[in-house]
Scaffold this active site. Structure first.
Site, mmCIF file in Angstrom:
data_model
loop_
_atom_site.group_PDB
_atom_site.id
_atom_site.type_symbol
_atom_site.label_atom_id
_atom_site.label_comp_id
_atom_site.label_asym_id
_atom_site.label_seq_id
_atom_site.Cartn_x
_atom_site.Cartn_y
_atom_site.Cartn_z
ATOM 1 N N ARG A 184 1.838 -2.089 54.963
ATOM 2 C CA ARG A 184 2.505 -2.850 53.911
ATOM 3 C C ARG A 184 1.511 -3.415 52.886
ATOM 4 N NH1 ARG A 184 7.487 -5.380 54.760
ATOM 5 N NH2 ARG A 184 6.680 -7.374 54.081
ATOM 6 N N ARG A 188 -5.584 -1.509 45.593
ATOM 7 C CA ARG A 188 -5.384 -1.223 44.173
ATOM 8 C C ARG A 188 -6.694 -1.290 43.393
ATOM 9 N NH1 ARG A 188 -0.986 -5.115 42.653
ATOM 10 N NH2 ARG A 188 0.605 -3.933 43.764
ATOM 11 N N ARG A 261 9.104 -12.604 66.823
ATOM 12 C CA ARG A 261 8.065 -13.582 66.592
ATOM 13 C C ARG A 261 8.744 -14.796 65.977
ATOM 14 N NH1 ARG A 261 3.808 -15.469 68.664
ATOM 15 N NH2 ARG A 261 2.199 -16.137 67.214
ATOM 16 N N ARG A 292 0.166 -19.846 56.263
ATOM 17 C CA ARG A 292 0.201 -20.063 54.817
ATOM 18 C C ARG A 292 0.820 -21.406 54.470
ATOM 19 N NH1 ARG A 292 3.882 -14.627 53.863
ATOM 20 N NH2 ARG A 292 5.397 -15.100 55.452
ATOM 21 N N GLU A 312 3.411 -23.020 57.335
ATOM 22 C CA GLU A 312 4.134 -22.043 58.164
ATOM 23 C C GLU A 312 3.294 -21.708 59.397
ATOM 24 O OE1 GLU A 312 6.013 -19.029 55.737
ATOM 25 O OE2 GLU A 312 5.641 -17.537 57.302
ATOM 26 N N TYR A 360 12.573 -4.948 60.556
ATOM 27 C CA TYR A 360 11.776 -5.851 59.731
ATOM 28 C C TYR A 360 12.137 -5.513 58.276
ATOM 29 C CZ TYR A 360 7.284 -7.962 58.126
ATOM 30 O OH TYR A 360 6.302 -8.706 57.520
ATOM 31 N N ASP A 362 13.040 -5.968 54.307
ATOM 32 C CA ASP A 362 12.933 -6.780 53.094
ATOM 33 C C ASP A 362 14.357 -7.021 52.598
ATOM 34 O OD1 ASP A 362 10.208 -6.997 53.011
ATOM 35 O OD2 ASP A 362 9.922 -5.206 51.783
HETATM 36 N N1 UDP Z 1 -1.527 -9.703 56.148
HETATM 37 C C1 UDP Z 1 -2.884 -9.959 56.282
HETATM 38 N N2 UDP Z 1 -3.470 -10.913 55.498
HETATM 39 C C2 UDP Z 1 -2.779 -11.622 54.591
HETATM 40 C C3 UDP Z 1 -1.391 -11.364 54.432
HETATM 41 C C4 UDP Z 1 -0.796 -10.409 55.233
HETATM 42 O O1 UDP Z 1 -3.554 -9.339 57.093
HETATM 43 O O2 UDP Z 1 -3.364 -12.484 53.913
HETATM 44 C C5 UDP Z 1 -0.893 -8.676 57.018
HETATM 45 C C6 UDP Z 1 -0.379 -9.242 58.312
HETATM 46 O O3 UDP Z 1 -0.613 -8.270 59.319
HETATM 47 C C7 UDP Z 1 1.091 -9.377 58.077
HETATM 48 C C8 UDP Z 1 1.398 -8.213 57.160
HETATM 49 O O4 UDP Z 1 0.211 -8.102 56.371
HETATM 50 O O5 UDP Z 1 1.830 -9.339 59.273
HETATM 51 C C9 UDP Z 1 2.612 -8.395 56.258
HETATM 52 O O6 UDP Z 1 2.485 -9.600 55.584
HETATM 53 P P1 UDP Z 1 3.419 -10.014 54.377
HETATM 54 O O7 UDP Z 1 2.955 -11.364 53.917
HETATM 55 O O8 UDP Z 1 3.443 -8.915 53.391
HETATM 56 O O9 UDP Z 1 4.842 -10.055 55.039
HETATM 57 P P2 UDP Z 1 5.868 -11.251 55.284
HETATM 58 O O10 UDP Z 1 5.331 -12.028 56.437
HETATM 59 O O11 UDP Z 1 5.906 -12.058 54.027
HETATM 60 O O12 UDP Z 1 7.153 -10.532 55.603
#
Ligand code: UDP
Length: 381
Positions: A184, A188, A261, A292, A312, A360, A362
């Site tokens: 995911r 870039r 989770r 975060r 969180e 999972y 979106d």
């Molecule tokens: N991830 C990471 N570092 C970051 C943010 C995300 O390694 O700073 C990884 C982590 O494995 C996470 C996955 O990317 O489970 C998806 O995160 P994202 O924030 O895109 O998904 P959300 O939790 O918002 O659904």
């Protein structure tokens, strides 16, 4: 206004076409579309509010995302048009920043991040650096998340920006997690901090709750209602059921418990107008217990005198707690497929959404799935 008291109309004995269990996004889309084509829908939810996990509520004039940040993004033209009937989306673009050992890094991994990590300024230099970093891990099929990350971005990015965050998020070592989770994260070679690559992105002005309320405007809604108690009392209230709760719970966990989770949110109001300068700041060090901090006003460019922030914390999930992220490993996937077989035998029940489909998802994928499901359903009925 949502009608929370359909009893008023002498409703109970009344027959509905659909009893929709869950007033979240899937349930709301299904209910809206079915109602529009003349079906009678009753939506129930065990919570005291509509919206499921996209629920927002105002605090200090700021729309607070009660169940975690929700940023709508999609490349699905039809889904975007559909959603825009119920809300005007603002111009919010998700550009999270990451903090590791007091240094700031831009996400997703882009030229800004590469400059911050290695001082490289051109895409050529950055590509060369990544090539060097990933060289030891090439030509191997990644068996787990760590191997996947190392062969995509190499050690520096992995250690500073992925490892700690991911291990906190999932409560497991990166070597015990499936590789797909990390796919995911895009890589870039432009100075573009937009986290998503989708065509459309934004947050509904006035919050998600108002949007869901509009979607549910034509049907009846009953909150604080547990499905299992409700059907015991009213077994024939509807011809069909659309169930968006956990599929294993529906079947009384008879084959076993699907794992999730958990998340814990600590929300506070602070007497300052700007706490962190960005809506989303990720903390990628393992030692910091939260993943975060969200500062809600920045989702809507708010200029209120105070601010609301949410820490969180990912946590272990146990039965009875609010489920957040499905843990789509082999064990759970197999178990889900067994539940799916049971589900296929329930002629009158349609399972949908993140919990009903154990995916999972979106938000846009949830909407897409609901639109497809309701269309298929209505074409048969
Ligand atoms: N991830 C990471 N570092 C970051 C943010 C995300 O390694 O700073 C990884 C982590 O494995 C996470 C996955 O990317 O489970 C998806 O995160 P994202 O924030 O895109 O998904 P959300 O939790 O918002 O659904």
């Amino acid at each position: 206004m949502v009608n929370n008291q359909y009893f008023q109309n002498g409703g109970i004995g009344r027959m509905y076409d659909y009893l929709i269990v869950g007033a979240g996004l899937f349930g709301a889309v299904f209910a809206q579309q079915a109602t529009k084509s003349g079906k009678r829908c009753l939506v129930i939810d065990r919570r005291r509010h509509i919206g499921g996990n996209v629920y927002t509520e105002p605090v200090e004039g700021i729309q607070v995302h009660r169940y975690g940040a929700h940023i709508f993004h999609t490349s699905d033209e039809q889904v975007w048009k559909y959603m825009n009937q119920f809300a005007r989306f603002n111009r919010y673009i998700n550009s999270p920043i990451a903090v590791y050992q007091n240094q700031i890094y831009n996400l997703p991994f882009n030229m800004n991040t590469f400059y911050q990590l290695w001082g490289v300024r051109t895409p050529q230099e950055a590509r060369q650096k990544i090539r060097e970093q990933v060289a030891p891990w090439q030509n191997r099929e990644p068996n787990n998340l760590e191997e996947q990350a190392l062969c995509l971005v190499g050690e520096h990015v992995y250690v500073k920006l992925i490892k700690g965050y991911t291990e906190k998020q999932w409560g497991r070592d990166c070597r015990d997690l499936p590789p797909f989770i990390i796919r995911r994260l895009p890589l870039r070679f432009t100075y573009d901090n937009n986290y998503f690559s989708d065509h459309y992105q934004g947050i509904p002005e006035g919050g998600y709750t108002a949007m869901i309320e509009k979607m549910l405007a034509g049907c009846e809604v009953q909150l604080k209602t547990n499905y299992f108690d409700f059907v015991r009392e009213h077994p024939n209230v509807a011809k069909k059921v659309v169930y968006t709760g956990s599929i294993d719970e529906y079947f009384g966990y008879r084959l076993g418990v699907l794992e999730y989770r958990g998340l814990r949110f600590e929300t506070q109001t602070l007497p300052c107008d700007n706490y962190q300068g960005n809506a989303v700041v990720n903390y990628t060090q393992r030692e910091i217990p939260y993943t975060r901090i969200i500062e809600h006003k920045h989702f809507e460019f708010g200029n209120q005198p105070n601010t609301v922030i949410t820490h969180e914390y990912p946590c272990e999930w146990k039965r009875g707690m609010e489920p957040y992220y499905p843990v789509n490993n082999a064990r759970n996937q197999t178990l889900y497929e067994q539940y799916q077989q049971l589900a296929q035998q329930e002629g009158r029940v349609i399972f949908g959404g993140r919990l009903g489909e154990y995916r999972y998802y979106d938000m846009d994928k949830t909407v897409r799935s609901a639109l497809d499901t309701v269309q298929k359903e209505l074409s048969h009925s």
